[in-house]
Design an enzyme around this catalytic site. Structure first.
Site, short mmCIF file in Angstrom:
data_model
loop_
_atom_site.label_atom_id
_atom_site.label_comp_id
_atom_site.label_asym_id
_atom_site.label_seq_id
_atom_site.Cartn_x
_atom_site.Cartn_y
_atom_site.Cartn_z
N LYS A 1 0.83 -1.21 0.00
CA LYS A 1 0.00 0.00 0.00
C LYS A 1 0.87 1.26 0.00
O LYS A 1 0.53 2.26 -0.66
CB LYS A 1 -0.92 0.00 1.22
CG LYS A 1 -1.82 1.26 1.32
CD LYS A 1 -2.71 1.44 0.09
CE LYS A 1 -3.49 2.75 0.14
NZ LYS A 1 -4.54 2.77 1.16
N LYS B 1 -0.12 11.59 5.71
CA LYS B 1 0.20 10.50 6.65
C LYS B 1 0.84 9.33 5.92
O LYS B 1 1.85 8.77 6.36
CB LYS B 1 -1.08 10.07 7.36
CG LYS B 1 -0.92 8.90 8.31
CD LYS B 1 -1.32 7.56 7.68
CE LYS B 1 -2.81 7.52 7.37
NZ LYS B 1 -3.20 6.17 6.85
#
Length: 294
Positions: free
Chosen positions: A171, A239
């Site tokens: 990811k 993030k």
């Protein structure tokens, strides 16, 4: 069909839980925004007032939360999933968090008698709404196979990519490609418009050639129109870029394009665009070129 405790009904979690309920699973969900229960209950699920109520009889527990502190609190906390779910329940964490956090949660789960998969997703709000997410799964292959019906309900592509934490690594790579692609499309728009070319028509041509991508398919019209309603916020991509840069440091590899992309996304936050969709990187590139009044 499975009894599912679902924690987190945000932009992504809400449609995912609804897809599971419509597929025939028994879904009990808990979230901090009770307004999100209306959609789930219309689709056959049920909202409940606590983590305990959601997971106490669950065969499968699903978490879809913003970052590792929330996942760790919900799963490992004194009133969390491992405190209340039946032993041998399978935890599927669809959140995007640090690989080391996923590994630690899996280790804690094994000690407490639970099975765990890290299964971050790609596809944004559109992919979640349409049930066509791409899911990258880390953990034991047997648990991946056992979760197939869950993945089929919310995704189109789901692949077991390795042991615990591997899903989060893939990811991170995904978010690097996505962020870099948005930055390049933003530069392409600025270039074409600065030279008097219709950027909408230009991107239509690019989308049909080697430069084509899902991002161009889904986002080119809204970017040209300067419509940045959040499907995935710049704050969250910021993030994720932190996860990428930390992982690169741990692996002792140089990722110069990742560093530049992270800086552009950080600039977007600094310029007040954190709540906008990550396609708002276009605004950052415009500002760099003194074209921010568009």
């Amino acid at each position: 069909m499975s009894r599912i405790g679902f924690i987190g009904l945000g932009i992504m979690g809400s449609p995912m839980a609804s897809h599971l309920a419509k597929a025939g699973h028994e879904v009990l969900a808990h979230t901090l925004n009770p307004d999100a229960y209306r959609r789930l209950e219309a689709d056959g699920g049920k909202g409940v007032g606590s983590i305990e109520a959601a997971v106490k009889d669950a065969e499968i527990v699903i978490t879809m939360l913003p970052n590792h502190p929330q996942v760790e609190e919900v799963v490992l906390g004194g009133d969390g999933v491992f405190a209340h779910a039946p032993k041998d329940a399978l935890l599927i964490d669809f959140s995007t968090i640090r690989p080391e956090s996923s590994i630690a949660i899996a280790e804690a789960g094994a000690t407490a008698g639970f099975r765990v998969l890290d299964a971050p997703v790609s596809g944004g709000q559109g992919g979640a709404e349409e049930g066509v997410l791409s899911i990258m799964v880390g953990g034991d292959e047997a648990d991946f196979i056992a979760a197939t019906t869950i993945f089929e309900a919310v995704g189109k592509t789901f692949i077991h990519v390795g042991p615990h934490g591997a899903g989060q690594v893939v990811k991170a790579a995904n978010q690097l490609v996505v962020g870099g692609t948005y930055a390049l499309i933003a530069e392409a728009i600025v270039l074409m418009e600065a030279l008097g070319v219709d950027a909408g028509k230009g991107l239509d041509v690019l989308a049909g050639g080697l430069a084509g991508s899902t991002i161009l398919e889904r986002k080119r019209a809204s970017m040209v129109a300067r419509e940045f309603a959040p499907g995935f916020r710049i704050d969250l991509h910021h993030k994720d870029m932190g996860i990428i840069t930390d992982a690169a440091r741990q692996a002792d590899v140089s990722l110069p394009t990742a560093a530049l992309t992270a800086s552009l996304i950080a600039a977007g936050r600094a310029q007040g665009y954190g709540s906008l969709d990550h396609s708002a990187l276009l605004k950052v590139i415009e500002n760099l070129n003194g074209r921010g009044d568009k």
